[in-house]
Enzyme design. Structure first.
Site, PDB file in Angstrom:
ATOM      1  N   HIS A 160       0.843  -1.207   0.000  1.00 36.50           N
ATOM      2  CA  HIS A 160       0.000   0.000   0.000  1.00 36.50           C
ATOM      3  C   HIS A 160       0.873   1.250   0.000  1.00 36.50           C
ATOM      4  O   HIS A 160       0.605   2.221  -0.735  1.00 36.50           O
ATOM      5  CB  HIS A 160      -0.867   0.073   1.269  1.00 36.50           C
ATOM      6  CG  HIS A 160      -1.895  -1.014   1.405  1.00 36.50           C
ATOM      7  ND1 HIS A 160      -2.030  -1.779   2.541  1.00 36.50           N
ATOM      8  CD2 HIS A 160      -2.866  -1.437   0.547  1.00 36.50           C
ATOM      9  CE1 HIS A 160      -3.034  -2.621   2.385  1.00 36.50           C
ATOM     10  NE2 HIS A 160      -3.556  -2.436   1.180  1.00 36.50           N
ATOM     11  N   LYS A 191     -18.566  -5.682   7.248  1.00 34.57           N
ATOM     12  CA  LYS A 191     -17.329  -6.472   7.180  1.00 34.57           C
ATOM     13  C   LYS A 191     -16.674  -6.517   8.543  1.00 34.57           C
ATOM     14  O   LYS A 191     -16.699  -5.544   9.284  1.00 34.57           O
ATOM     15  CB  LYS A 191     -16.341  -5.818   6.214  1.00 34.57           C
ATOM     16  CG  LYS A 191     -16.527  -6.148   4.754  1.00 34.57           C
ATOM     17  CD  LYS A 191     -15.308  -5.655   4.006  1.00 34.57           C
ATOM     18  CE  LYS A 191     -15.389  -5.875   2.512  1.00 34.57           C
ATOM     19  NZ  LYS A 191     -14.180  -5.366   1.830  1.00 34.57           N
ATOM     20  N   ARG A 233      -2.137  -5.773  -8.480  1.00 36.83           N
ATOM     21  CA  ARG A 233      -1.046  -6.744  -8.322  1.00 36.83           C
ATOM     22  C   ARG A 233      -1.007  -7.765  -9.436  1.00 36.83           C
ATOM     23  O   ARG A 233       0.015  -8.376  -9.681  1.00 36.83           O
ATOM     24  CB  ARG A 233      -1.193  -7.458  -6.965  1.00 36.83           C
ATOM     25  CG  ARG A 233      -0.927  -6.565  -5.790  1.00 36.83           C
ATOM     26  CD  ARG A 233      -1.396  -7.183  -4.513  1.00 36.83           C
ATOM     27  NE  ARG A 233      -2.848  -7.301  -4.513  1.00 36.83           N
ATOM     28  CZ  ARG A 233      -3.593  -7.452  -3.425  1.00 36.83           C
ATOM     29  NH1 ARG A 233      -3.031  -7.538  -2.247  1.00 36.83           N
ATOM     30  NH2 ARG A 233      -4.901  -7.535  -3.505  1.00 36.83           N
ATOM     31  N   SER A 241      -2.943  -7.709   2.598  1.00 37.99           N
ATOM     32  CA  SER A 241      -3.263  -7.638   4.031  1.00 37.99           C
ATOM     33  C   SER A 241      -3.841  -8.960   4.532  1.00 37.99           C
ATOM     34  O   SER A 241      -3.538  -9.397   5.644  1.00 37.99           O
ATOM     35  CB  SER A 241      -4.276  -6.520   4.304  1.00 37.99           C
ATOM     36  OG  SER A 241      -3.736  -5.271   4.001  1.00 37.99           O
TER      37      SER A 241
HETATM   38  O1  PNS Z   1      -8.775  -2.613   0.143  1.00 37.01           O
HETATM   39  P1  PNS Z   1     -10.112  -2.999  -0.419  1.00 37.01           P
HETATM   40  O2  PNS Z   1     -10.839  -3.936   0.520  1.00 37.01           O
HETATM   41  O3  PNS Z   1     -10.036  -3.521  -1.823  1.00 37.01           O
HETATM   42  O4  PNS Z   1     -10.964  -1.619  -0.450  1.00 37.01           O
HETATM   43  C1  PNS Z   1     -12.267  -1.655  -0.929  1.00 37.01           C
HETATM   44  C2  PNS Z   1     -12.914  -0.270  -1.019  1.00 37.01           C
HETATM   45  C3  PNS Z   1     -13.098   0.348   0.377  1.00 37.01           C
HETATM   46  C4  PNS Z   1     -12.057   0.649  -1.844  1.00 37.01           C
HETATM   47  C5  PNS Z   1     -14.245  -0.569  -1.709  1.00 37.01           C
HETATM   48  O5  PNS Z   1     -14.958  -1.474  -0.940  1.00 37.01           O
HETATM   49  C6  PNS Z   1     -15.096   0.644  -1.992  1.00 37.01           C
HETATM   50  O6  PNS Z   1     -14.855   1.369  -2.937  1.00 37.01           O
HETATM   51  N1  PNS Z   1     -16.128   0.856  -1.132  1.00 37.01           N
HETATM   52  C7  PNS Z   1     -17.045   1.968  -1.277  1.00 37.01           C
HETATM   53  C8  PNS Z   1     -18.450   1.510  -1.683  1.00 37.01           C
HETATM   54  C9  PNS Z   1     -18.722   1.825  -3.154  1.00 37.01           C
HETATM   55  O7  PNS Z   1     -18.509   2.928  -3.631  1.00 37.01           O
HETATM   56  N2  PNS Z   1     -19.221   0.804  -3.854  1.00 37.01           N
HETATM   57  C10 PNS Z   1     -19.475   0.879  -5.271  1.00 37.01           C
HETATM   58  C11 PNS Z   1     -18.302   0.333  -6.081  1.00 37.01           C
HETATM   59  S1  PNS Z   1     -18.556   0.446  -7.821  1.00 37.01           S
END
Ligand code: PNS
Length: 171
Positions: free
Chosen positions: A17, A41, A90, A127
């Protein structure tokens, strides 16, 4: 002034990150690192703890700020006056998943997503794997900053690492 949002769960933040955040800070005037809050979550660390670890790890970058968000990422970007999301990728699995979200985010709001390929040194770091390996007694010192390692060890000790199954948590 170009501001980007770098969102994620960061549970916990890894060198992977931090590599992406540092490279984003070279591309944009300001980078807002945003810890996504999703009450549905389960996480090993609270949002406040994840923010603290990120702030400490990003202290060398004055143009990087750290906060949290809930709800739609695009709404958060608009509230922050940020027109770009930065995501590290990745491999092909990440690309497939992230591409769909990037397209959806752009379609609903016009917010663009920039993908940064993970550095070869960090391309395998996640993670979820860090939590799993640490929870099973493995050495993850190469994958997270020392203060994060200390918090990880303490949290797993509190929970009784063999029983907590931290690898079962998402992210
Ligand atoms: O590190 P991660 O778990 O991949 O992060 C995920 C995150 C927080 C970036 C993702 O869950 C997110 O964008 N959440 C916001 C909800 C949202 O906007 N959903 C629509 C996606 S198209």
């Amino acid at each position: 002034m170009r501001r980007a949002v770098c969102p994620g769960s960061f549970d916990p933040v890894t060198w992977g990150h931090l590599d992406v955040i540092g490279r984003a800070a070279q591309l944009f005037d300001e980078v807002v690192v945003a810890v996504g809050i999703n009450p549905a979550k389960q996480h090993l660390f609270s949002p406040e703890e994840r923010i603290e670890m990120l702030r400490e790890a990003c202290a060398a970058h004055p143009q990087v700020t750290v906060t949290s968000f809930s709800g739609l990422l695009t709404a958060f970007c608009q509230a922050q006056s940020a027109s770009t999301i930065v995501k590290g990728v990745r491999g092909t699995d990440d690309v497939g998943y992230e591409l769909q979200m990037a397209q959806m985010n752009h379609a609903q709001s016009g917010v663009e997503t920039v993908f940064l390929p993970a550095s070869a040194a960090h391309g395998f770091v996640a993670s979820s794997l860090v939590r799993e390996i640490a929870g099973l007694g493995g050495d993850v010192s190469a994958f997270v900053p020392a203060p994060v390692l200390a918090r990880l060890s303490a949290r797993l000790a509190e929970r009784g690492a063999q029983h907590a199954a931290p690898g079962d948590l998402p992210g």
